[in-house]
Design an enzyme around this catalytic site. Sequence first.
Site, mmCIF file in Angstrom:
data_model
loop_
_atom_site.group_PDB
_atom_site.id
_atom_site.type_symbol
_atom_site.label_atom_id
_atom_site.label_comp_id
_atom_site.label_asym_id
_atom_site.label_seq_id
_atom_site.Cartn_x
_atom_site.Cartn_y
_atom_site.Cartn_z
ATOM 1 N N LYS A 171 5.376 1.640 -56.094
ATOM 2 C CA LYS A 171 4.594 1.796 -54.906
ATOM 3 C C LYS A 171 5.004 1.072 -53.938
ATOM 4 O O LYS A 171 4.667 -0.168 -53.925
ATOM 5 C CB LYS A 171 2.850 1.597 -55.185
ATOM 6 N N THR A 226 -4.849 -11.271 -52.752
ATOM 7 C CA THR A 226 -4.662 -9.831 -53.507
ATOM 8 C C THR A 226 -4.283 -10.167 -54.897
ATOM 9 O O THR A 226 -4.563 -9.233 -55.800
ATOM 10 C CB THR A 226 -3.693 -8.899 -52.860
ATOM 11 N N GLU A 244 4.189 -12.489 -57.547
ATOM 12 C CA GLU A 244 4.955 -13.425 -56.717
ATOM 13 C C GLU A 244 3.987 -13.248 -55.143
ATOM 14 O O GLU A 244 3.976 -12.265 -54.566
ATOM 15 C CB GLU A 244 6.386 -12.810 -56.237
ATOM 16 N N CYS A 278 7.770 -15.301 -47.573
ATOM 17 C CA CYS A 278 6.932 -15.908 -48.586
ATOM 18 C C CYS A 278 7.526 -17.275 -48.397
ATOM 19 O O CYS A 278 6.803 -18.424 -48.648
ATOM 20 C CB CYS A 278 6.594 -15.347 -49.828
ATOM 21 N N GLU A 375 -1.404 -20.380 -44.664
ATOM 22 C CA GLU A 375 -0.203 -19.802 -44.604
ATOM 23 C C GLU A 375 -0.196 -18.767 -43.314
ATOM 24 O O GLU A 375 -0.760 -17.739 -43.411
ATOM 25 C CB GLU A 375 0.340 -18.714 -45.830
#
Length: 475
Positions: A171, A226, A244, A278, A375
């Site tokens: 997805k 999430t 990750e 990231c 972040e």
Amino acid sequence: MAFEGEYAMLIGGERVRGGATLDVVNPATEQVIAQVPDCTREELDRAVAAARDAFPAWSAMPIEERRRLLNALGDAVLAHVDPLKRLLTSEQGKPHAEAEGEVIGAGYWLKGAASLDLPVVVNEDSAERYSETRRVPLGVVGAIAPWNFPLVLAMFKVGPALLAGNTMVLKPSPFTPLSTLRFAELADGILPPGVLNVVTGGDALGPWMTSHPGFAKISFTGSTATGRRVMESAAPTLKRVTLELGGNDAAIVMPDVDVTAVAEQLFWAAFRNNGQICIATKRMYVHRDVYEPLKQALVAYAKTVKVGDGSEQGTQIGPIQNKPQYDRVLELIQDARDKGYTFLVGGERADVPGYFVPVTIIDNPPEDSRIVQEEQFGPVLPLIAFDDFDDVVARANATDYGLGGSVWGEDEDAAFALAQRIASGTVWVNETQHLSPVAAFGGMKQSGVGVEGGVDGLLEYTAAQTIVRRRKAAA
């Protein structure tokens, strides 16, 4: 091959358009550029069933044949760089040059993953018994890819999962599904039906996947918040997970650094892909001996960088990819303004269509400020002066994140020694963001669970099976 005009999901080797659709928006123009299917529960069930039906034959296939097909898929991606890069720019916003790099990276990542081997460990080989531990595939893997590098980060999952003998339902993010659906068209001509299925959908589809009893594993790349929900949703069926997640990567610039030589590299460590990485540098700690000259060099370079539509010639930084993230970045900038921090460059809102935020550098904000502790995932960088190495290591490590970091200095041995004190899954010395399909990449603390890349990442898609054979002579 020529791509078909309409976008469709790939389920069991069939192109499925479904009924309801989602709009895909170009972040540089805020205009709808395409529509993609909004997967229903029934269509997800079909995709899982197709992957399950394909699993016995695919897992029984010799690994050399799976390797051959993955190499062919990588070659197919590399043969379609131009159309894929243009599509990627239109949906993600990054400049054509960066989009091209991502597409090429996706092709090479598949081929790199295909070069790996599953180990077999002989535990005992005696007159009494023979014992070996081998790695076997898990079954059907659910893969959920993000919007910042939609194509290459999907390949982080596709390559090792399929090489190990699993089948997959992939997805993409609803913000960036187009290049992945075109990739599915390439896969459809190479892989057996059902081995790789691609579904697209809105906010409901991810939770449906993570709670679906048909998946043996969920591989997710995205935010830490999430990721927690993914782990919680996977818990009732004890699915394996690879997560990750986010990072608040610190760069430490030592006093012996050659400012002129590294200023441009340090800039792009923070601002490549508009800071939407990231493992981008999110905090830059600079020794006081070189703080002023480096600050001036970064600001001077920032003023030369062109921010704009990624499809336009000369653009180096595109827009923020989506409206929610755009609003979050603006909120962090406004917080810094409200607190009275000094802006060296940027900080204003661009009064043009598109989710554009100017390159923004903030001068020495306090350690407890939001722009240092959170972040940002956007083009905003705090520069922070330090005097003491023990202190800067403590500050770099005083975070719930532990994904990446970097150390910069002329004395490579001293920089390497300092890098070993950083509590992150990857630490670079005099470079950053270098990843390889043959090297493990993963986070510590709340930056993730498990790893991607290398043999370690391949093993994440397997279970250990020990076979013990009693020898007749021993009886």
